[in-house]
Write an enzyme that holds these catalytic residues in place. Structure first.
Site, PDB file in Angstrom:
ATOM      1  N   LYS A 101       6.209   7.602  20.928  1.00  0.00           N
ATOM      2  CA  LYS A 101       5.154   7.038  20.064  1.00  0.00           C
ATOM      3  C   LYS A 101       4.904   7.956  18.870  1.00  0.00           C
ATOM      4  CE  LYS A 101       1.687   9.266  23.016  1.00  0.00           C
ATOM      5  NZ  LYS A 101       0.837   9.069  24.202  1.00  0.00           N
ATOM      6  N   ARG A 159      -9.184   4.701  29.829  1.00  0.00           N
ATOM      7  CA  ARG A 159      -8.679   4.186  28.551  1.00  0.00           C
ATOM      8  C   ARG A 159      -8.059   2.792  28.702  1.00  0.00           C
ATOM      9  NH1 ARG A 159      -4.278   7.853  25.372  1.00  0.00           N
ATOM     10  NH2 ARG A 159      -2.922   7.099  27.025  1.00  0.00           N
ATOM     11  N   TYR A 204      -8.717  27.748  -4.130  1.00  0.00           N
ATOM     12  CA  TYR A 204     -10.030  27.131  -4.302  1.00  0.00           C
ATOM     13  C   TYR A 204     -11.120  27.952  -3.615  1.00  0.00           C
ATOM     14  CZ  TYR A 204      -7.476  22.993  -5.855  1.00  0.00           C
ATOM     15  OH  TYR A 204      -6.668  22.128  -6.533  1.00  0.00           O
ATOM     16  N   MET A 248      -3.432  21.069  -1.331  1.00  0.00           N
ATOM     17  CA  MET A 248      -2.739  19.850  -0.927  1.00  0.00           C
ATOM     18  C   MET A 248      -1.212  20.007  -0.925  1.00  0.00           C
ATOM     19  SD  MET A 248      -3.025  15.967  -2.419  1.00  0.00           S
ATOM     20  CE  MET A 248      -4.803  15.866  -2.349  1.00  0.00           C
TER      21      MET A 248
HETATM   22  C1  LIG Z   1       1.269   9.978  25.193  1.00  0.00           C
HETATM   23  C2  LIG Z   1       1.436   9.574  26.612  1.00  0.00           C
HETATM   24  C3  LIG Z   1       2.293  10.293  27.461  1.00  0.00           C
HETATM   25  C4  LIG Z   1       2.988  11.568  27.050  1.00  0.00           C
HETATM   26  O1  LIG Z   1       2.083  12.657  27.150  1.00  0.00           O
HETATM   27  P1  LIG Z   1       2.573  14.172  26.946  1.00  0.00           P
HETATM   28  O2  LIG Z   1       1.383  14.969  27.316  1.00  0.00           O
HETATM   29  O3  LIG Z   1       2.913  14.315  25.496  1.00  0.00           O
HETATM   30  O4  LIG Z   1       3.734  14.383  27.823  1.00  0.00           O
HETATM   31  C5  LIG Z   1       2.509   9.785  28.731  1.00  0.00           C
HETATM   32  N1  LIG Z   1       1.891   8.663  29.160  1.00  0.00           N
HETATM   33  C6  LIG Z   1       1.032   7.972  28.369  1.00  0.00           C
HETATM   34  C7  LIG Z   1       0.389   6.746  28.917  1.00  0.00           C
HETATM   35  C8  LIG Z   1       0.768   8.409  27.090  1.00  0.00           C
HETATM   36  O5  LIG Z   1      -0.090   7.722  26.329  1.00  0.00           O
END
Ligand SMILES: *Cc1c(COP(=O)(O)O)cnc(C)c1O
Length: 385
Positions: free
Chosen positions: A43, A143, A269, A318
């Site tokens: 992701k 969640r 800055y 930036m």
């Molecule tokens: C992001 C995520 C992971 C991976 O987590 P890490 O701590 O980066 O290994 C695994 N399972 C779910 C459901 C996630 O959202």
């Protein structure tokens, strides 16, 4: 026909080492256990490492790729990825049709979602074809997922819905790196839930609970898959396992200007730094617009130049930062490579160090590296997963 193209050199770039990525995937797989496969979590553009590049490098070695949304799933499909594609969180109603058409695997948190996928599957898929889905159980993350009792109560209806093949059950650990006792009880609850679901008739092929910290530090006897993200990219959430992994990403930029500035001169800055002595100052082509955290201003951050740790002076702007190159000797020049994350000579700056100084976590350091940073792929020494 074609316009003249002009490919300017990168001022600021990230090197992605695919040989190291594959070695980390093997290490994660070994840590998870012999009979456990991987769902590689890619992701957020593979934690900023490049979704297509990372996924192609692991395709076939992993059972699933885990993504956050339908756009990321579509990019994987378009890239011709063969491993299966799994959506890690609840999908929202407008995403469902593309999920079914794409044959991606959603996880279900409610009966409403399950009914919707069932009817989409019946209308969109050829007769006889079912959509494989996983059930999500909320064993403590808060969640998504069915609460344990709600899952068992819903199972008879879930199992009777046409067009769905309920092939998996997953849950998520909120604190494997922070609360051992809770994580152990969560593991036990999950195992009990798997057993009850099977007793109720669910034919579960894929059982998954652990993220990186979970797979490194806990046993999951019922699990068939682990879902590492951070570990694949070479960072351990638990320092004691760092030796198993190597960083995949290095963040680098060029020195674009060198000057010696006089005592009393302010830097950046707010003039939070005023030089106490004449100082060789290099301007580096990276800033918070590239994802180098502005929070590193005044936090004892360093940059590697000529193998030496050079302190960042004043605020991060930036597009540029200024560093004191005294430690690197007198010879720093425009065009020299500066390492923001990674190693040079015998020195290393880790993503953990940057995260600690910027008051955040390595996950965020990686995902905030912006599109302006060119990703350059290193294909190391013919390694294969
Ligand atoms: C992001 C995520 C992971 C991976 O987590 P890490 O701590 O980066 O290994 C695994 N399972 C779910 C459901 C996630 O959202």
């Amino acid at each position: 026909m074609s316009a003249t193209t002009f490919d300017p050199p990168a001022r600021c770039w990230a090197e992605i080492d695919l040989g190291v990525l594959r070695a980390n995937a093997r290490a994660a797989q070994e840590a998870a256990g012999r009979d456990v496969g991987l769902m590689a979590v890619v992701k957020a553009n593979a934690y900023g490492h490049g979704l297509e590049t990372v996924s192609r490098a692991l395709d076939g070695f992993v059972t699933f790729f885990g993504v956050a949304n339908a756009q990321e799933a579509a990019r994987l499909s378009a890239a011709g990825i063969r491993s299966r594609i799994y959506l890690l969180g609840a999908s929202y109603p407008d995403e469902r049709e593309s999920i079914v058409r794409g044959r991606w695997t959603p996880c279900l948190s409610s009966l409403e979602e399950a009914r919707a996928f069932s009817s989409l599957s019946m209308t969109l898929l050829p007769s006889g074809e079912t959509l494989p889905v996983h059930l999500a159980a909320d064993t403590g993350m808060g969640r998504g997922g069915f609460l344990p009792e709600a899952l068992l109560a819903a199972l008879p209806e879930l199992l009777s819905l046409p067009g769905l093949d309920i092939e998996g059950l997953g849950s998520h650990l909120p604190s494997p790196d922070e609360d051992r006792e809770f994580t152990i009880s969560q593991n036990a609850l999950f195992a009990a839930l798997v057993a009850s679901s099977r007793q109720a008739g669910a034919d579960l092929q894929h059982i998954h609970l652990a993220n990186s910290a979970g797979l490194l530090d806990y046993e999951c006897d019922v699990c068939t898959l682990a879902r590492p993200g951070l570990a694949l990219y070479g960072v351990s959430p638990l320092p004691e396992y760092s030796r198993l992994l190597q960083p995949v990403l290095a963040l680098k930029a060029r020195v674009i200007l060198t000057r010696t500035l006089p005592a009393g001169h302010g830097i950046s800055y707010g003039r939070t730094t005023v030089l106490q002595r004449p100082t060789p100052v290099a301007t580096i082509a990276i800033g918070y617009g590239d994802g180098y955290p502005r929070h590193l201003s005044g936090r004892d951050a360093h940059v590697l130049i000529r193998g030496e740790r050079c302190p960042v002076l004043g605020r991060v702007t930036m597009d540029q930062i200024m560093v004191d190159t005294t430690p690197a000797g007198g010879s720093v020049q425009t065009g020299d490579e500066a390492v923001l994350i990674g190693s040079q000579g015998s020195e290393i700056i880790t993503a953990e160090e940057i995260a600690r100084k910027a008051d955040t976590i390595p996950w965020e350091i990686f995902t905030r590296i912006t599109q302006r940073v060119e990703r350059q792929t290193l294909e190391a020494s013919g390694e294969t997963a």
